[in-house]
Motif scaffolding. Structure first.
Motif, mmCIF file in Angstrom:
data_model
loop_
_atom_site.group_PDB
_atom_site.id
_atom_site.type_symbol
_atom_site.label_atom_id
_atom_site.label_comp_id
_atom_site.label_asym_id
_atom_site.label_seq_id
_atom_site.Cartn_x
_atom_site.Cartn_y
_atom_site.Cartn_z
ATOM 1 N N GLN A 2 0.846 -1.189 0.000
ATOM 2 C CA GLN A 2 0.000 0.000 0.000
ATOM 3 C C GLN A 2 0.884 1.243 0.000
ATOM 4 N N ALA A 3 0.497 2.242 -0.770
ATOM 5 C CA ALA A 3 1.267 3.481 -0.842
ATOM 6 C C ALA A 3 0.346 4.622 -1.213
ATOM 7 N N THR A 5 0.215 7.835 -3.591
ATOM 8 C CA THR A 5 0.925 8.246 -4.800
ATOM 9 C C THR A 5 0.204 9.407 -5.475
ATOM 10 N N ARG A 19 -1.997 0.483 -4.805
ATOM 11 C CA ARG A 19 -1.130 -0.672 -4.597
ATOM 12 C C ARG A 19 0.040 -0.548 -5.558
ATOM 13 N N GLN A 20 1.252 -0.669 -5.032
ATOM 14 C CA GLN A 20 2.461 -0.539 -5.827
ATOM 15 C C GLN A 20 3.331 -1.780 -5.663
ATOM 16 N N VAL A 62 5.647 8.190 -5.084
ATOM 17 C CA VAL A 62 5.358 8.038 -3.660
ATOM 18 C C VAL A 62 6.119 9.155 -2.960
ATOM 19 N N ALA A 102 4.558 4.915 2.394
ATOM 20 C CA ALA A 102 4.211 3.596 1.875
ATOM 21 C C ALA A 102 4.541 2.572 2.944
ATOM 22 N N GLU A 103 4.192 1.315 2.681
ATOM 23 C CA GLU A 103 4.513 0.257 3.648
ATOM 24 C C GLU A 103 5.990 -0.096 3.639
ATOM 25 N N VAL A 105 10.027 1.060 1.774
ATOM 26 C CA VAL A 105 10.817 1.988 0.971
ATOM 27 C C VAL A 105 12.254 1.488 0.933
ATOM 28 N N PRO A 305 1.795 3.810 8.384
ATOM 29 C CA PRO A 305 1.093 2.869 7.495
ATOM 30 C C PRO A 305 0.175 1.943 8.291
#
Length: 305
Positions: A2-3, A5, A19-20, A62, A102-103, A105, A305
């Protein structure tokens, strides 16, 4: 993962929860599971296109440069860190793309430092960019024990850390702030003076021979700086590039794991604290940006997050 953006420049309205793919972990990098990420004004300024002349942007972006978390994976040639290490970083890369909201990096090792045991996750996330800005400004100016330092905007996010760092370096600190923040500055060890007309005279009352170092963390105060600077004094600004015309330095913070480690050591020595104003869940990043844009917040804004 999850992020948050954005795929075009604009205000908080361009942010979306998406979602990335999990980032690839290159040589000299680690993958960090984000526990907390902190908001800085530069984040929403970049989102508005403010750094487009300086840095390439790869959409979707992100946002976010400040992070505290746990090492999930290490890349090739990373002997310094192991899976499970608790770390923090000013995770700026060479282009704008994969940030900290994000979750997960990826972070270059050159940016990383271990989280100080004295700071919680939220505080650790709020330290890197603002702390490094203050630390690098004061150390590049050669701040020494026994000197007198004037900090403009001493109650702000960078300024409040600058007060503590200058005190840790052994300096006497005079800080400009609105009267409502004077008690806070006294708690941090600074002698407060009010903004506005007569600022030069008020500083001169406290330091008749002038000050040795001036750190400008707000901009628009060059005349006051030059009016109180002692002969041979040094000055720098993070907000006014015209200071170079009067012998000052224009500062742009640089990611540095070693400098961040020095800040962590100050924190663990009881000489540096980070005030957290408010915490938001990741999906409310737009609200966190709006609060930052309001300018009416005292302390760091943190996202989890």
């Amino acid at each position: 993962m999850q992020a948050m953006t954005y795929d075009r420049f604009g205000g908080p309205e361009v942010l979306s929860a998406t979602r990335q793919p999990l980032p690839k972990v290159g040589p000299g990098e680690v993958l960090v599971r984000v526990r907390c990420a902190a908001v800085n004004p530069v984040d929403w300024k970049i989102m508005a296109g403010g750094l487009e002349p300086l840095m390439d942007t790869v959409f979707p972006v992100v946002p976010g440069w400040d992070v505290a978390g746990v090492v999930e994976r290490v890349g090739i040639d990373v002997p310094e860190f192991s899976v499970g290490d608790e770390v923090m970083a000013y995770a700026r890369k060479d282009y704008v793309h994969g940030g900290t909201f994000a979750e997960f990096v990826t972070v270059p090792v050159r940016c990383l430092a271990r989280r100080p045991s004295s700071l919680g996750w939220e505080q650790a996330a709020g330290l890197p960019l603002a702390g490094l800005t203050a630390y690098q400004t004061l150390t590049r100016l050669g701040t020494r024990e026994g000197e007198t330092v004037l900090i403009h905007n001493a109650a702000g996010g960078v300024g409040s850390l600058g007060v503590q760092i200058a005190r840790a370096l052994g300096a006497r600190v005079i800080g400009t702030a609105s009267p409502a923040n004077h008690d806070r500055l006294r708690e941090l060890g600074a002698e407060p003076v009010a903004y506005g007309d007569g600022l030069t005279d008020r500083v001169r009352e406290l330091a008749p021979k002038g000050v040795d170092v001036v750190a400008d963390f707000v901009g628009g105060v060059l005349d006051a700086t030059l009016g109180v600077l002692a002969d041979g004094g040094r000055h720098a600004s993070i907000a006014d590039n015209t200071v170079t015309e009067s012998g000052g330095q224009w500062m742009w913070v640089r990611p540095s794991g070693s400098d961040l480690t020095a800040l962590a050591e100050l924190a663990d020595a009881g000489k540096l604290t980070v005030r957290v104003a408010e915490t938001f869940p990741l999906t409310r990043l737009a609200d966190a940006f709006e609060l930052s844009r309001s300018g009416h917040v005292h302390g760091k804004i943190v996202v989890t997050p």
